[in-house]
Design a protein around this motif. Structure first.
Motif, mmCIF file in Angstrom:
data_model
loop_
_atom_site.group_PDB
_atom_site.id
_atom_site.type_symbol
_atom_site.label_atom_id
_atom_site.label_comp_id
_atom_site.label_asym_id
_atom_site.label_seq_id
_atom_site.Cartn_x
_atom_site.Cartn_y
_atom_site.Cartn_z
ATOM 1 N N LEU A 1 -30.820 -66.721 33.484
ATOM 2 C CA LEU A 1 -31.167 -68.139 33.452
ATOM 3 C C LEU A 1 -31.573 -68.638 34.836
ATOM 4 O O LEU A 1 -32.535 -69.390 34.986
ATOM 5 C CB LEU A 1 -29.999 -68.988 32.924
ATOM 6 C CG LEU A 1 -30.372 -70.468 32.809
ATOM 7 C CD1 LEU A 1 -31.331 -70.707 31.638
ATOM 8 C CD2 LEU A 1 -29.151 -71.357 32.677
ATOM 9 N N LEU A 2 -30.836 -68.200 35.867
ATOM 10 C CA LEU A 2 -31.180 -68.619 37.239
ATOM 11 C C LEU A 2 -32.613 -68.198 37.563
ATOM 12 O O LEU A 2 -33.364 -68.940 38.196
ATOM 13 C CB LEU A 2 -30.202 -68.002 38.243
ATOM 14 C CG LEU A 2 -28.777 -68.565 38.238
ATOM 15 C CD1 LEU A 2 -27.848 -67.687 39.076
ATOM 16 C CD2 LEU A 2 -28.743 -69.994 38.773
ATOM 17 N N ASP B 1 -35.177 -70.245 35.256
ATOM 18 C CA ASP B 1 -35.315 -71.614 35.759
ATOM 19 C C ASP B 1 -36.143 -71.642 37.034
ATOM 20 O O ASP B 1 -36.995 -72.519 37.219
ATOM 21 C CB ASP B 1 -33.919 -72.200 36.008
ATOM 22 C CG ASP B 1 -33.957 -73.633 36.509
ATOM 23 O OD1 ASP B 1 -34.175 -74.539 35.688
ATOM 24 O OD2 ASP B 1 -33.797 -73.844 37.730
ATOM 25 N N GLN C 1 -29.284 -68.202 47.428
ATOM 26 C CA GLN C 1 -27.861 -67.980 47.716
ATOM 27 C C GLN C 1 -27.044 -67.864 46.436
ATOM 28 O O GLN C 1 -26.135 -67.049 46.338
ATOM 29 C CB GLN C 1 -27.332 -69.124 48.580
ATOM 30 C CG GLN C 1 -27.927 -69.119 49.986
ATOM 31 C CD GLN C 1 -27.312 -70.199 50.853
ATOM 32 O OE1 GLN C 1 -27.356 -71.379 50.501
ATOM 33 N NE2 GLN C 1 -26.730 -69.799 51.960
ATOM 34 N N GLN C 2 -27.378 -68.707 45.452
ATOM 35 C CA GLN C 2 -26.656 -68.625 44.179
ATOM 36 C C GLN C 2 -26.889 -67.272 43.513
ATOM 37 O O GLN C 2 -25.961 -66.648 42.994
ATOM 38 C CB GLN C 2 -27.128 -69.747 43.234
ATOM 39 C CG GLN C 2 -26.729 -71.142 43.697
ATOM 40 C CD GLN C 2 -27.448 -72.250 42.934
ATOM 41 O OE1 GLN C 2 -28.442 -72.010 42.240
ATOM 42 N NE2 GLN C 2 -26.959 -73.471 43.065
ATOM 43 N N GLY D 1 -26.436 -62.897 31.679
ATOM 44 C CA GLY D 1 -27.153 -64.010 31.055
ATOM 45 C C GLY D 1 -27.344 -65.156 32.045
ATOM 46 O O GLY D 1 -28.430 -65.748 32.135
ATOM 47 N N VAL D 2 -26.302 -65.449 32.804
ATOM 48 C CA VAL D 2 -26.394 -66.517 33.811
ATOM 49 C C VAL D 2 -27.446 -66.149 34.859
ATOM 50 O O VAL D 2 -28.270 -66.983 35.256
ATOM 51 C CB VAL D 2 -25.019 -66.768 34.463
ATOM 52 C CG1 VAL D 2 -25.143 -67.735 35.621
ATOM 53 C CG2 VAL D 2 -24.021 -67.290 33.429
ATOM 54 N N MET E 1 -24.135 -64.399 42.564
ATOM 55 C CA MET E 1 -23.981 -63.898 41.199
ATOM 56 C C MET E 1 -24.238 -62.387 41.142
ATOM 57 O O MET E 1 -23.564 -61.664 40.411
ATOM 58 C CB MET E 1 -24.936 -64.632 40.248
ATOM 59 C CG MET E 1 -24.619 -66.106 40.036
ATOM 60 S SD MET E 1 -22.941 -66.432 39.410
ATOM 61 C CE MET E 1 -23.038 -65.637 37.815
ATOM 62 N N ARG F 1 -31.145 -71.622 45.707
ATOM 63 C CA ARG F 1 -31.135 -70.741 44.537
ATOM 64 C C ARG F 1 -30.964 -69.284 44.957
ATOM 65 O O ARG F 1 -30.255 -68.516 44.291
ATOM 66 C CB ARG F 1 -32.423 -70.938 43.731
ATOM 67 C CG ARG F 1 -32.570 -70.072 42.491
ATOM 68 C CD ARG F 1 -31.444 -70.270 41.472
ATOM 69 N NE ARG F 1 -31.226 -71.647 41.104
ATOM 70 C CZ ARG F 1 -31.867 -72.280 40.119
ATOM 71 N NH1 ARG F 1 -32.778 -71.661 39.419
ATOM 72 N NH2 ARG F 1 -31.580 -73.543 39.843
ATOM 73 N N MET G 1 -38.931 -74.097 36.001
ATOM 74 C CA MET G 1 -38.505 -75.489 36.084
ATOM 75 C C MET G 1 -38.114 -75.946 37.484
ATOM 76 O O MET G 1 -38.244 -77.100 37.813
ATOM 77 C CB MET G 1 -37.274 -75.716 35.170
ATOM 78 C CG MET G 1 -37.519 -75.402 33.703
ATOM 79 S SD MET G 1 -38.642 -76.610 32.943
ATOM 80 C CE MET G 1 -39.222 -75.689 31.514
ATOM 81 N N MET G 2 -37.609 -75.050 38.278
ATOM 82 C CA MET G 2 -36.973 -75.421 39.538
ATOM 83 C C MET G 2 -37.953 -76.074 40.513
ATOM 84 O O MET G 2 -39.042 -75.554 40.723
ATOM 85 C CB MET G 2 -36.371 -74.175 40.177
ATOM 86 C CG MET G 2 -35.468 -74.440 41.352
ATOM 87 S SD MET G 2 -34.958 -72.873 42.122
ATOM 88 C CE MET G 2 -36.393 -72.573 43.160
ATOM 89 N N PRO H 1 -31.688 -65.336 28.279
ATOM 90 C CA PRO H 1 -30.538 -65.765 29.072
ATOM 91 C C PRO H 1 -29.241 -65.830 28.271
ATOM 92 O O PRO H 1 -28.258 -66.343 28.774
ATOM 93 C CB PRO H 1 -30.921 -67.181 29.540
ATOM 94 C CG PRO H 1 -32.285 -67.455 29.001
ATOM 95 C CD PRO H 1 -32.558 -66.465 27.921
ATOM 96 N N LEU I 1 -22.328 -62.777 32.657
ATOM 97 C CA LEU I 1 -22.844 -62.975 34.016
ATOM 98 C C LEU I 1 -24.332 -62.609 34.083
ATOM 99 O O LEU I 1 -25.118 -63.270 34.763
ATOM 100 C CB LEU I 1 -22.053 -62.140 35.026
ATOM 101 C CG LEU I 1 -20.597 -62.569 35.235
ATOM 102 C CD1 LEU I 1 -19.909 -61.624 36.206
ATOM 103 C CD2 LEU I 1 -20.515 -64.001 35.760
#
Lengths: 496, 496
Positions: free
Chosen positions: B26-27, B30, B45-46, B22-23, B50, B43, B34-35, B239, B20
């Motif tokens: 990554l969020l 990104d 909220q995500q 790592g995720v 998490m 994002r 990149m986002m 990540p 988790l």
């Protein structure tokens, strides 16, 4: 519990599921575009964990109970809530019919089969994947029994990709389409004998990427809410609201293929973007079917992207990215990107012969599923169908029955959605032209706003409110049929 | 429950937490790289979801109970397990002392304060952030009381970043360092009067990026397990296993700053990569402190990156990326990248004056925390300290007390770790030179293997096995002290 309490529960849980789904999508996008190779094993574990968190939430008894309860009280609900509950009930019922052992076995077999196919294809080795395909077919037959069907097991599988579709309708429709297209092909080729298409040319990868970005911007794909990257296999993905990412790939022999791939994926992204954002996590904010999704990508890639109007729009952009050195005559360019030629590989096929590849696959998977054809006989049946529909024979199974991953990863009932997409794209375009008489002029001048508006109003904004058939009926005042596509081809090539 | 059952529980839960985490990483990666802009709200909220999933797992009673039970049976455990339990107990105890209301209030206040600071800084408006800083200080004081301390509240805060460190040791150490450096600066500047550094030059962003990539490859940052991208604020992030990503930024006025930023982040990434992968999810596979982390980045950025040997190594690479047009004399380049000049902005400071910025901040935050200084008085105290240590005065608070985000996002006790990193880097390098007498020749010839090996063996592979002080003691046979850094500066500039 009151309806409003149950609805609150549902919407809250859907929102969490949507966030987790967005994270899953990002993990996959990153893996295909950015992730260094050595990270693969760790990423697989992260994805497995996230998949299990998602599965737990999707099968949360509190969610399922709320859906069941409200489905039984459907008449008490507002229209929007009623649709949401109807669609969730549909999803839940399907999921509940599949025991987790079956799902796990299918996933495991599909993964093994995929690995076997990856290694068998370059070796031209059908025998080594035959047992995997047999297992996957057996699992698909079992799945059809578990899901249930009226007369055709195939319907239970097709329904996963194209809800409510029945092979009793889709089958004859695509067969009629195949027959009619087969008859048109010689006429088109006769017509093409007089063509003087643009000679082969080259564009560097950088120039191609610049062209793709420029076209994206001009057709309304905003980089404030999207990205374009390069991958081996192009795809579109939305890792969250306001985030629509597409990819393309480059082929040395065909410098415009990256552009058409971009247009295809942009079409998918436009659909996702056009879904009502306020309903993002509920069925009202989700795409209705693979066929409708594909109609949007094919509309942009083929119907619009290969039109004379679009190629006139494209000419100055080609000139711009090549600093004036490349500014081909639009008609010669049109003749180049519209060559119709029966060939072996589905993904490289032109837009006319493409559907024949689909008809072949649909016929074969129906025969396999209904035990009218054994997996062992499949390669020769494949060659037989290719001779019949396209007049070509693969020199080996690599470019024959092993060319597509779909069956070898367990997807049966998927292929028809490609041709349904093509049919729907032609129907939508015909209708759009009637309602927007200046559409071609708009495209020629780079004004894509009316087109986006029409698609959003008529297709995107409805989410899963209507079935795909109902959606087409509402847009086009007609049942889905092959006539618009046939008319489109006839008109395009000036046939009678 | 048996020890082995409890250990199995712990390791299983740590693995899930690691996935988790790592995720989450990554969020964040990104989002910075990149986002697209429009995805920000989704994002957030995500990430919030998490974070809450992670928090739930980190405070899972089954995990905490297992840790408590095993901590009481510590003597029965194998050495590695004992260390894991010791460190987990440390983390859990700290976390348990902070009620979730306090954590939430702190997070909320920090977020509000950060927003206020972002808008106040360009407006030179200290008054508008003063109340936020006061609230954050009060929360830090409360946190120190909740955590507990022997004599100095500051220790409770410092401990979050540099476990086991005490201001009674770190404070005098950094003050001595500040005094000694202050005395060296006039001598260095006298020496520099004779320098003839390379004249200003330009490199395009593309050339800079190419140089950064080339240097990364040559110093052993593998792109099979890593990435280099551009962001506004450079950072390093991992990540997942086998995935070490760094970023850099470009400054028009200083075409080598992107390279030094890359070296800095590569140093962090090398540390992460050198941690034992088989222990990735446990404290044995985690970095020991911010100070040690910073020692690795500063070692690469300054100690190695600004050495004569490295600049000789760099010369042909500069020539390569500029197609031969830029091949500066290494000594002139050395003189250019080693200019020592007291200045206003910490992040732009040279490696000698940098620590004075840190000493100033440490003095001020100690005074604030201990109520010897009010927030209202802070701007004038800031100016006073800058005059004292660096002989410069900010024309306005924007480049004065408002320049760093740390305090305004609630981080008190963080700054000293930067200078500890610098001290440790010098100590490690001195020790390394003794053990590897040909080190400079290796660097000159682009052979970084012995250096990586030394760092892995002596620093990275231990994870959190030893405290940072103990780690330094084991590597260097000495308590952490300022002498190696002073010797390093004297030697570098040829002082007595």
């Amino acid at each position: 519990m009151s309806n409003s309490t149950l609805l609150t529960t549902i919407y809250k849980k859907l929102e969490e599921i949507d966030h987790l789904q967005g994270v899953m999508t990002l993990l996959g996008w990153d893996q295909s575009t950015m992730m260094p190779a050595a990270a693969a094993a760790g990423r697989a574990q992260q994805r497995a964990l996230m998949a299990s968190l998602l599965h737990t939430r999707r099968s949360d008894p509190a969610l399922l109970d709320a859906v069941d309860t409200l489905a039984a009280r459907s008449s008490e609900l507002d229209l929007d809530d009623r649709i949401v509950v109807r669609e969730l009930k549909r999803d839940c019922d399907r999921a509940r019919k599949l025991p987790s052992e079956h799902v796990a076995e299918r996933a495991r077999t599909a993964a093994e089969s995929y690995t076997a196919w990856k290694s068998a294809r370059p070796r031209d080795d059908f025998a080594s994947v035959q047992p995997f395909l047999e297992s996957l077919l057996a699992l698909n037959r079992r799945e059809a029994e578990l899901i249930g069907y009226q007369t055709e097991p195939y319907d239970a599988l097709l329904d996963a990709f194209e809800p409510e579709a029945k092979i009793a309708e889709v089958g004859p429709l695509l067969l009629r389409l195949g027959e009619k297209l087969s008859k048109l092909i010689p006429q088109i080729q006769q017509r093409q004998a007089d063509f003087r298409p643009l000679s082969p040319f080259e564009l560097t990868i950088d120039t191609q990427m610049e062209l793709c970005r420029l076209v994206c911007e001009r057709i309304g794909f905003s980089f404030d809410s999207g990205r374009l990257d390069a991958t081996t296999h192009p795809f579109a993905a939305s890792p969250g609201p306001g985030d629509f990412r597409i990819t393309t790939r480059f082929r040395p022999a065909d410098p415009l293929s990256s552009l058409y791939s971009t247009l295809h994926e942009a079409g998918h992204a436009f659909y996702e973007r056009g879904l009502p954002a306020s309903h993002r996590s509920s069925p009202l904010g989700q795409s209705v079917s693979l066929g409708i999704h594909e109609s949007q990508s094919l509309l942009w890639e083929d119907v619009i992207g290969r039109s004379e109007a679009f190629l006139e729009f494209l000419q100055p952009l080609l000139a711009a990215v090549s600093a004036g050195s490349f500014s081909p005559d639009p008609r010669a360019l049109w003749e180049r990107v519209n060559v119709v030629q029966p060939s072996l590989i589905r993904v490289d096929a032109d837009e006319v012969t493409y559907s024949l590849h689909i008809v072949i696959r649909m016929e074969l998977e129906l025969a396999l599923l209904n035990d009218e054809l054994s997996v062992k006989e499949l390669p020769s049946a494949w060659d037989d169908r290719y001779r019949h529909y396209l007049g070509v024979t693969a020199p080996s199974v690599k470019d024959g029955v092993l060319q597509d991953v779909h069956w070898f990863s367990g997807a049966v009932g998927y292929f028809p959605t490609y041709s349904l997409g093509k049919l729907h794209a032609a129907m939508f375009y015909e209708q759009m032209q009637q309602e927007l008489p200046t559409l071609d002029d708009c495209i020629r001048s780079g004004n894509f706003t009316p087109l986006h508006q029409w698609l959003t109003d008529n297709v995107h904004q409805h989410g899963r409110r209507y079935s795909s058939t109902e959606l087409v009926r509402r847009c086009c005042n007609s049942e889905p049929n092959e006539d618009a596509l046939i008319r489109y081809v006839q008109q395009k090539f000036g046939l009678d």
